[in-house]
Scaffold this motif. Structure first.
Motif, short mmCIF file in Angstrom:
data_model
loop_
_atom_site.label_atom_id
_atom_site.label_comp_id
_atom_site.label_asym_id
_atom_site.label_seq_id
_atom_site.Cartn_x
_atom_site.Cartn_y
_atom_site.Cartn_z
N HIS A 259 0.28 -1.00 0.07
CA HIS A 259 0.24 0.34 0.55
C HIS A 259 1.26 0.74 0.11
O HIS A 259 0.43 2.55 -1.07
CB HIS A 259 -1.14 0.28 1.34
N ASP A 302 -11.01 0.43 4.15
CA ASP A 302 -11.77 0.99 2.88
C ASP A 302 -10.48 1.84 1.80
O ASP A 302 -10.45 1.10 0.76
CB ASP A 302 -13.12 1.85 3.20
N LYS A 303 -9.97 2.89 2.44
CA LYS A 303 -9.23 3.39 1.85
C LYS A 303 -7.80 2.76 1.40
O LYS A 303 -7.33 3.00 0.05
CB LYS A 303 -9.08 4.49 2.47
N ARG A 306 -8.59 0.83 -1.25
CA ARG A 306 -8.48 0.77 -2.76
C ARG A 306 -7.97 0.75 -3.63
O ARG A 306 -8.00 1.09 -4.35
CB ARG A 306 -9.50 2.62 -2.76
N LYS A 309 -6.68 -2.44 -4.58
CA LYS A 309 -8.04 -3.28 -5.62
C LYS A 309 -7.54 -3.89 -6.78
O LYS A 309 -7.46 -4.48 -7.14
CB LYS A 309 -9.10 -2.21 -5.19
N HIS A 313 -7.58 -7.27 -7.05
CA HIS A 313 -8.45 -8.30 -7.97
C HIS A 313 -8.44 -8.84 -9.06
O HIS A 313 -8.68 -9.93 -9.39
CB HIS A 313 -9.15 -6.51 -9.25
#
Length: 319
Positions: A259, A302-303, A306, A309, A313
């Protein structure tokens, strides 16, 4: 004391001056300096301190990397304890004596201490994430929990001192394939392979932030070695039979650094490095069991999810 350096003529003098001011005699302290392929006058600066310190100067004609440089120093060391200091950092008064006194008095395998980040004239204390000080502790008790920083997330080897006999068990050496994150892998090895450690309170170890010789400021492919380092950490916990106990911690730490790379460094990387970051991160995530990744993402926020993601994914991680 092992001091690796490359093109550090501008800083290694103040580093060695701070070591000389620690009050240890030539019989008490052996300083091993590895000049790792410098193109400046680093060796000449080091030789200026041979009258005040017992210095073994090792010169590499070509750079081999910080891991190889440290390993050479470890192999040459003759003392009862080994410590590390980078060629752009320095000690305040009494720091080294404090480390030596702590590890000898408590008879533990290794000791870590707080340090101070020096960014120009600005100073910031970074405390080791452990409330219990100056008492023997079990290293495995300070790996989890997953959702907060623990001692295994405090990997800076230069903030510690280690029993030299750990070398004979292979616990002090660095993986020479890693140009960065080598200290994280070594720290995990210490937490799983030793039986005792302690944390000393000291605000006299100074880490120079923003140095031109530091790899923390580069944005090329060397920063991607953290991915390989974490793959080796997963291999380590599996080999030690503690994958179910500590695998989630490894995954959580990996996701945290991934991240950080994507949120703070991604735009400064060229397209080739960005592509490698995504491709190799996806490959590692595909290697991790789904239940481990899912547990690591609990409470991740959540931040941050995102930001991750696209990688999650592509790796087939269910969100």
């Amino acid at each position: 004391m092992v001091i690796p350096g490359k093109d550090a003529a501008a800083t290694v003098g103040s580093t060695l001056q701070s070591v000389a001011a620690q009050g240890l005699t030539r019989d008490e302290l052996e300083v091993i300096v590895i000049n790792d392929g410098s193109t400046d006058d680093m060796s000449a600066v080091v030789r200026e301190y041979t009258s005040s310190l017992s210095i073994d100067l090792v010169e590499h004609a070509e750079a081999r990397g910080v891991s190889a440089a440290r390993n050479e120093g470890i192999r040459r060391a003759n003392g009862r304890y080994i410590t590390f200091l980078d060629s752009d950092d320095w000690y305040g008064k009494g720091h080294l004596r404090n480390l030596v006194d702590t590890i000898s008095r408590l008879e533990v395998d290794w000791v870590k201490a707080d340090y101070v980040v020096a960014n120009g004239q600005v100073r910031r204390i970074v405390q080791a994430p452990c409330a219990l000080r100056n008492t023997p502790l079990d290293p495995r008790d300070y790996i989890n929990p997953i959702n907060t920083s623990s001692m295994v997330d405090f990997p800076n080897v230069w903030s510690g001192i280690y029993r030299t006999d750990l070398r004979d068990r292979g616990l002090l050496f660095f993986d020479e394939s890693l140009r960065t994150s080598e200290d994280r892998l070594m720290t995990w090895g210490l937490h799983l392979g030793t039986t005792s450690f302690a944390v000393a309170t000291s605000h006299n170890m100074f880490y120079r932030k923003g140095s031109s010789t530091s790899l923390t400021g580069v944005f090329d492919e060397r920063q991607l070695d953290f991915i390989r380092a974490f793959r080796l950490m997963f291999d380590l916990v599996e080999r030690e039979g503690v994958y179910e106990e500590f695998g989630v911690k490894v995954a959580r730490s990996f996701l945290g650094i991934l991240h950080y790379q994507r949120a703070n460094r991604f735009d400064s990387m060229d397209h080739g490095v960005r592509d490698r970051l995504k491709r190799e991160s996806v490959a590692l995530l595909e290697h991790i069991p789904a239940r481990i990744t899912a547990a690591a993402l609990v409470g991740f926020g959540d931040k941050r999810i995102r930001v991750l993601k696209p990688v999650l994914h592509q790796a087939g991680v269910s969100l």
